[in-house]
Design a protein around this motif. Sequence first.
Motif, PDB file in Angstrom:
ATOM      1  N   MET A   1       0.782  -1.202   0.107  1.00 34.95           N
ATOM      2  CA  MET A   1      -0.101  -0.040   0.111  1.00 34.95           C
ATOM      3  C   MET A   1       0.924   1.135   0.097  1.00 34.95           C
ATOM      4  O   MET A   1       2.072   1.262   0.269  1.00 34.95           O
ATOM      5  N   GLY A   2       0.289   2.335  -0.146  1.00 33.76           N
ATOM      6  CA  GLY A   2       0.761   3.669  -0.452  1.00 33.76           C
ATOM      7  C   GLY A   2       1.342   4.306   1.142  1.00 33.76           C
ATOM      8  O   GLY A   2       1.024   3.741   2.162  1.00 33.76           O
ATOM      9  N   SER A   3       2.289   5.001   1.063  1.00 40.12           N
ATOM     10  CA  SER A   3       2.616   5.798   2.071  1.00 40.12           C
ATOM     11  C   SER A   3       2.464   7.176   2.198  1.00 40.12           C
ATOM     12  O   SER A   3       2.494   7.883   1.166  1.00 40.12           O
ATOM     13  N   HIS A   4       2.176   7.586   3.458  1.00 39.84           N
ATOM     14  CA  HIS A   4       1.815   9.143   3.385  1.00 39.84           C
ATOM     15  C   HIS A   4       3.015  10.082   3.917  1.00 39.84           C
ATOM     16  O   HIS A   4       2.557  10.947   4.646  1.00 39.84           O
ATOM     17  N   THR A   5       4.253   9.529   3.944  1.00 41.75           N
ATOM     18  CA  THR A   5       5.250  10.314   4.757  1.00 41.75           C
ATOM     19  C   THR A   5       5.835  11.131   3.731  1.00 41.75           C
ATOM     20  O   THR A   5       5.748  10.993   2.495  1.00 41.75           O
ATOM     21  N   PRO A   6       6.203  12.524   4.126  1.00 43.04           N
ATOM     22  CA  PRO A   6       6.664  13.266   3.123  1.00 43.04           C
ATOM     23  C   PRO A   6       7.938  12.987   2.507  1.00 43.04           C
ATOM     24  O   PRO A   6       8.659  12.090   3.149  1.00 43.04           O
ATOM     25  N   VAL A   7       8.157  13.289   1.348  1.00 39.68           N
ATOM     26  CA  VAL A   7       9.193  12.897   0.453  1.00 39.68           C
ATOM     27  C   VAL A   7      10.343  14.096   0.739  1.00 39.68           C
ATOM     28  O   VAL A   7      10.056  15.307   0.406  1.00 39.68           O
ATOM     29  N   GLU A   8      11.638  13.579   0.727  1.00 43.22           N
ATOM     30  CA  GLU A   8      12.447  14.436   0.884  1.00 43.22           C
ATOM     31  C   GLU A   8      13.144  14.857  -0.529  1.00 43.22           C
ATOM     32  O   GLU A   8      13.408  13.998  -1.240  1.00 43.22           O
ATOM     33  N   ASP A   9      13.373  16.201  -0.699  1.00 43.05           N
ATOM     34  CA  ASP A   9      14.003  16.377  -2.225  1.00 43.05           C
ATOM     35  C   ASP A   9      15.439  16.117  -2.324  1.00 43.05           C
ATOM     36  O   ASP A   9      16.264  16.224  -1.359  1.00 43.05           O
ATOM     37  N   ASP A  10      15.899  15.481  -3.536  1.00 49.10           N
ATOM     38  CA  ASP A  10      17.414  14.881  -3.536  1.00 49.10           C
ATOM     39  C   ASP A  10      17.938  16.313  -4.522  1.00 49.10           C
ATOM     40  O   ASP A  10      17.559  16.420  -5.587  1.00 49.10           O
ATOM     41  N   PRO A  11      18.930  17.224  -4.163  1.00 50.20           N
ATOM     42  CA  PRO A  11      19.293  18.021  -4.979  1.00 50.20           C
ATOM     43  C   PRO A  11      19.966  17.775  -6.265  1.00 50.20           C
ATOM     44  O   PRO A  11      19.801  18.454  -7.220  1.00 50.20           O
ATOM     45  N   GLU A  12      20.566  16.647  -6.248  1.00 48.02           N
ATOM     46  CA  GLU A  12      21.175  16.116  -7.511  1.00 48.02           C
ATOM     47  C   GLU A  12      20.097  15.768  -8.346  1.00 48.02           C
ATOM     48  O   GLU A  12      20.301  16.069  -9.738  1.00 48.02           O
ATOM     49  N   GLN A  13      19.078  15.227  -7.973  1.00 46.52           N
ATOM     50  CA  GLN A  13      18.164  14.571  -8.941  1.00 46.52           C
ATOM     51  C   GLN A  13      17.366  15.968  -9.629  1.00 46.52           C
ATOM     52  O   GLN A  13      17.003  15.959 -10.575  1.00 46.52           O
ATOM     53  N   LEU A  14      17.146  16.977  -8.408  1.00 46.29           N
ATOM     54  CA  LEU A  14      16.550  18.183  -8.962  1.00 46.29           C
ATOM     55  C   LEU A  14      17.473  19.028 -10.055  1.00 46.29           C
ATOM     56  O   LEU A  14      16.707  19.309 -11.156  1.00 46.29           O
ATOM     57  N   GLU A  15      18.487  19.176  -9.933  1.00 42.63           N
ATOM     58  CA  GLU A  15      19.513  19.513 -10.734  1.00 42.63           C
ATOM     59  C   GLU A  15      19.578  18.938 -12.214  1.00 42.63           C
ATOM     60  O   GLU A  15      19.799  19.453 -13.146  1.00 42.63           O
ATOM     61  N   ALA A  16      19.530  17.607 -11.879  1.00 43.04           N
ATOM     62  CA  ALA A  16      19.557  16.754 -13.301  1.00 43.04           C
ATOM     63  C   ALA A  16      18.424  17.003 -13.880  1.00 43.04           C
ATOM     64  O   ALA A  16      18.178  16.935 -15.220  1.00 43.04           O
ATOM     65  N   ALA A  17      17.157  16.798 -13.275  1.00 43.51           N
ATOM     66  CA  ALA A  17      15.823  17.163 -13.875  1.00 43.51           C
ATOM     67  C   ALA A  17      15.857  18.538 -14.607  1.00 43.51           C
ATOM     68  O   ALA A  17      15.453  18.775 -15.708  1.00 43.51           O
ATOM     69  N   ASN A  18      16.446  19.585 -13.889  1.00 43.50           N
ATOM     70  CA  ASN A  18      16.388  21.052 -14.616  1.00 43.50           C
ATOM     71  C   ASN A  18      17.560  20.823 -15.810  1.00 43.50           C
ATOM     72  O   ASN A  18      17.106  21.710 -16.791  1.00 43.50           O
ATOM     73  N   ARG A  19      18.453  20.389 -15.826  1.00 41.88           N
ATOM     74  CA  ARG A  19      19.201  20.081 -17.088  1.00 41.88           C
ATOM     75  C   ARG A  19      18.485  19.459 -18.035  1.00 41.88           C
ATOM     76  O   ARG A  19      18.634  19.920 -19.251  1.00 41.88           O
ATOM     77  N   MET A  20      17.904  18.426 -17.868  1.00 45.49           N
ATOM     78  CA  MET A  20      17.007  17.664 -18.731  1.00 45.49           C
ATOM     79  C   MET A  20      16.163  18.643 -19.767  1.00 45.49           C
ATOM     80  O   MET A  20      15.869  18.644 -20.749  1.00 45.49           O
TER      81      MET A  20
END
Length: 50
Positions: A1-20
Amino acid sequence: MGSHTPVEDDPEQLEAANRMWAGFAVGTKWTIRLVAVVLIGLLIAYVPMG
């Protein structure tokens, strides 16, 4: 089942997504320009002007 815990942002993944996304936007811009040039070239080559 799903979890309702907050997700922490990963700065590396955010930067990779911005570059993409930036690469996609630049590629799209140049593709649109190329298509416009090709269409204008076809207009000049095949449509009688006068």
